[in-house]
Design a protein around this motif. Structure first.
Motif, PDB file in Angstrom:
ATOM      1  N   LYS A   2       0.835  -1.203   0.000  1.00 39.75           N
ATOM      2  CA  LYS A   2       0.000   0.000   0.000  1.00 39.75           C
ATOM      3  C   LYS A   2       0.871   1.255   0.000  1.00 39.75           C
ATOM      4  CE  LYS A   2      -4.027   1.837   2.263  1.00 39.75           C
ATOM      5  NZ  LYS A   2      -4.998   1.704   3.310  1.00 39.75           N
ATOM      6  N   LYS A   3       1.979   1.226   0.746  1.00 39.96           N
ATOM      7  CA  LYS A   3       2.877   2.361   0.819  1.00 39.96           C
ATOM      8  C   LYS A   3       3.538   2.621  -0.536  1.00 39.96           C
ATOM      9  CE  LYS A   3       5.463   4.043   4.665  1.00 39.96           C
ATOM     10  NZ  LYS A   3       6.338   3.771   5.760  1.00 39.96           N
ATOM     11  N   LYS A   4       3.879   1.559  -1.246  1.00 36.61           N
ATOM     12  CA  LYS A   4       4.492   1.665  -2.562  1.00 36.61           C
ATOM     13  C   LYS A   4       3.523   2.303  -3.562  1.00 36.61           C
ATOM     14  CE  LYS A   4       7.781  -1.291  -4.855  1.00 36.61           C
ATOM     15  NZ  LYS A   4       8.179  -2.656  -5.149  1.00 36.61           N
ATOM     16  N   THR A   5       2.271   1.938  -3.505  1.00 31.10           N
ATOM     17  CA  THR A   5       1.247   2.496  -4.394  1.00 31.10           C
ATOM     18  C   THR A   5       1.051   3.982  -4.115  1.00 31.10           C
ATOM     19  OG1 THR A   5       0.141   0.348  -4.374  1.00 31.10           O
ATOM     20  CG2 THR A   5      -1.107   2.206  -5.208  1.00 31.10           C
ATOM     21  N   ILE A   6       1.025   4.360  -2.862  1.00 31.43           N
ATOM     22  CA  ILE A   6       0.852   5.773  -2.489  1.00 31.43           C
ATOM     23  C   ILE A   6       2.043   6.590  -2.989  1.00 31.43           C
ATOM     24  CG2 ILE A   6       0.753   7.376  -0.547  1.00 31.43           C
ATOM     25  CD1 ILE A   6      -0.935   5.281   0.927  1.00 31.43           C
ATOM     26  N   LYS A   7       3.250   6.061  -2.850  1.00 26.23           N
ATOM     27  CA  LYS A   7       4.440   6.763  -3.333  1.00 26.23           C
ATOM     28  C   LYS A   7       4.389   6.927  -4.857  1.00 26.23           C
ATOM     29  CE  LYS A   7       7.876   5.753   0.195  1.00 26.23           C
ATOM     30  NZ  LYS A   7       9.175   5.131   0.476  1.00 26.23           N
ATOM     31  N   LYS A   8       3.936   5.881  -5.562  1.00 24.07           N
ATOM     32  CA  LYS A   8       3.823   5.958  -7.015  1.00 24.07           C
ATOM     33  C   LYS A   8       2.823   7.037  -7.430  1.00 24.07           C
ATOM     34  CE  LYS A   8       4.822   1.688  -9.440  1.00 24.07           C
ATOM     35  NZ  LYS A   8       4.280   0.489 -10.037  1.00 24.07           N
ATOM     36  N   ILE A   9       1.678   7.055  -6.763  1.00 22.97           N
ATOM     37  CA  ILE A   9       0.641   8.044  -7.077  1.00 22.97           C
ATOM     38  C   ILE A   9       1.158   9.454  -6.788  1.00 22.97           C
ATOM     39  CG2 ILE A   9      -1.633   8.923  -6.396  1.00 22.97           C
ATOM     40  CD1 ILE A   9      -2.465   5.968  -5.995  1.00 22.97           C
ATOM     41  N   ALA A  10       1.834   9.644  -5.677  1.00 23.67           N
ATOM     42  CA  ALA A  10       2.380  10.953  -5.314  1.00 23.67           C
ATOM     43  C   ALA A  10       3.435  11.399  -6.324  1.00 23.67           C
ATOM     44  CB  ALA A  10       2.960  10.905  -3.904  1.00 23.67           C
ATOM     45  N   THR A  13       1.703  12.377  -9.545  1.00 24.68           N
ATOM     46  CA  THR A  13       0.970  13.633  -9.356  1.00 24.68           C
ATOM     47  C   THR A  13       1.924  14.822  -9.372  1.00 24.68           C
ATOM     48  OG1 THR A  13      -0.687  12.475  -8.046  1.00 24.68           O
ATOM     49  CG2 THR A  13      -0.628  14.871  -7.840  1.00 24.68           C
ATOM     50  N   VAL A  14       3.026  14.714  -8.655  1.00 24.51           N
ATOM     51  CA  VAL A  14       4.007  15.801  -8.615  1.00 24.51           C
ATOM     52  C   VAL A  14       4.632  15.995  -9.998  1.00 24.51           C
ATOM     53  CG1 VAL A  14       6.261  16.464  -7.669  1.00 24.51           C
ATOM     54  CG2 VAL A  14       4.485  15.607  -6.154  1.00 24.51           C
ATOM     55  N   SER A  15       4.949  14.904 -10.670  1.00 24.69           N
ATOM     56  CA  SER A  15       5.552  14.998 -12.008  1.00 24.69           C
ATOM     57  C   SER A  15       4.585  15.650 -12.999  1.00 24.69           C
ATOM     58  CB  SER A  15       5.937  13.611 -12.526  1.00 24.69           C
ATOM     59  OG  SER A  15       6.892  13.028 -11.675  1.00 24.69           O
ATOM     60  N   ALA A  16       3.337  15.228 -12.985  1.00 26.17           N
ATOM     61  CA  ALA A  16       2.341  15.799 -13.900  1.00 26.17           C
ATOM     62  C   ALA A  16       2.108  17.277 -13.601  1.00 26.17           C
ATOM     63  CB  ALA A  16       1.030  15.026 -13.804  1.00 26.17           C
ATOM     64  N   THR A  17       2.026  17.639 -12.334  1.00 28.25           N
ATOM     65  CA  THR A  17       1.826  19.042 -11.946  1.00 28.25           C
ATOM     66  C   THR A  17       3.012  19.887 -12.405  1.00 28.25           C
ATOM     67  OG1 THR A  17       0.530  18.349 -10.038  1.00 28.25           O
ATOM     68  CG2 THR A  17       1.390  20.595 -10.014  1.00 28.25           C
ATOM     69  N   PHE A  18       4.220  19.384 -12.185  1.00 25.29           N
ATOM     70  CA  PHE A  18       5.422  20.111 -12.609  1.00 25.29           C
ATOM     71  C   PHE A  18       5.428  20.294 -14.125  1.00 25.29           C
ATOM     72  CE2 PHE A  18       9.847  20.081 -14.079  1.00 25.29           C
ATOM     73  CZ  PHE A  18      10.297  21.247 -13.466  1.00 25.29           C
ATOM     74  N   LEU A  19       5.118  19.239 -14.852  1.00 24.73           N
ATOM     75  CA  LEU A  19       5.081  19.315 -16.301  1.00 24.73           C
ATOM     76  C   LEU A  19       4.046  20.329 -16.788  1.00 24.73           C
ATOM     77  CD1 LEU A  19       6.121  18.175 -19.010  1.00 24.73           C
ATOM     78  CD2 LEU A  19       4.257  16.511 -18.882  1.00 24.73           C
ATOM     79  N   LEU A  20       2.860  20.337 -16.173  1.00 23.59           N
ATOM     80  CA  LEU A  20       1.821  21.296 -16.566  1.00 23.59           C
ATOM     81  C   LEU A  20       2.242  22.733 -16.261  1.00 23.59           C
ATOM     82  CD1 LEU A  20      -1.398  19.362 -15.493  1.00 23.59           C
ATOM     83  CD2 LEU A  20      -0.612  19.840 -17.819  1.00 23.59           C
ATOM     84  N   VAL A  21       2.910  22.958 -15.132  1.00 24.44           N
ATOM     85  CA  VAL A  21       3.383  24.307 -14.791  1.00 24.44           C
ATOM     86  C   VAL A  21       4.436  24.758 -15.801  1.00 24.44           C
ATOM     87  CG1 VAL A  21       4.705  25.624 -13.081  1.00 24.44           C
ATOM     88  CG2 VAL A  21       2.798  24.202 -12.345  1.00 24.44           C
TER      89      VAL A  21
END
Length: 141
Positions: A2-10, A13-21
């Motif tokens: 579960k911890k691995k999945t949360i890290k992947k999602i985070a 999310t951070v990568s996509a947000t950075f790319l959009l900015v």
């Protein structure tokens, strides 16, 4: 697991947000970046420091029309001002004024507005959100 999945999602999310900015910043910079189009016209003003007659004004008008890239000319002998439009992709306004001073017997100088005059010239540009965003990004780059 579960911890691995949360890290992947985070991470995604951070990568996509950075790319959009980054895409947004590049888009704003691209839209507001000054470009010289071959169809762009610029207006310039020459202040003549001596009295001129209407025949002098006609001579100045004819000379300015002969210059490469000059589109339209207006010369007022009463105010001793010559205003002309030109295509900056073809010629520089400073070059036209320098040739004017070298080739014609009239003492003259190009009128350049001060920073205060430029700041007060367009009320929308300085207060526009997009203009402020462009200036912020332009200063970073």
């Amino acid at each position: 697991m579960k911890k691995k999945t949360i890290k992947k999602i985070a991470l995604w999310t951070v990568s996509a947000t950075f790319l959009l900015v980054v895409v947004l910043a590049v888009h704003i910079w691209w839209v507001y970046h000054p470009r010289v189009s071959p169809y762009t016209k610029v207006m310039a003003r020459i202040d003549i420091t001596q009295q001129i007659t209407p025949s002098d004004a006609k001579r100045i008008t004819a000379w300015l029309y002969q210059q490469k890239g000059v589109d339209h000319v207006l010369v007022n002998p009463d105010s001793r001002i010559a205003v002309f439009t030109f295509f900056p992709a073809k010629v520089s306004g400073n070059d036209i004024v320098n040739h004017f001073k070298a080739q014609l017997p009239y003492p003259a100088q190009r009128f350049m507005p001060s920073q205060t005059q430029l700041a007060s010239s367009c009320p929308v540009a300085g207060s526009s959100f997009y203009y402020k965003a462009y200036k912020f990004i332009d200063n970073i780059l």
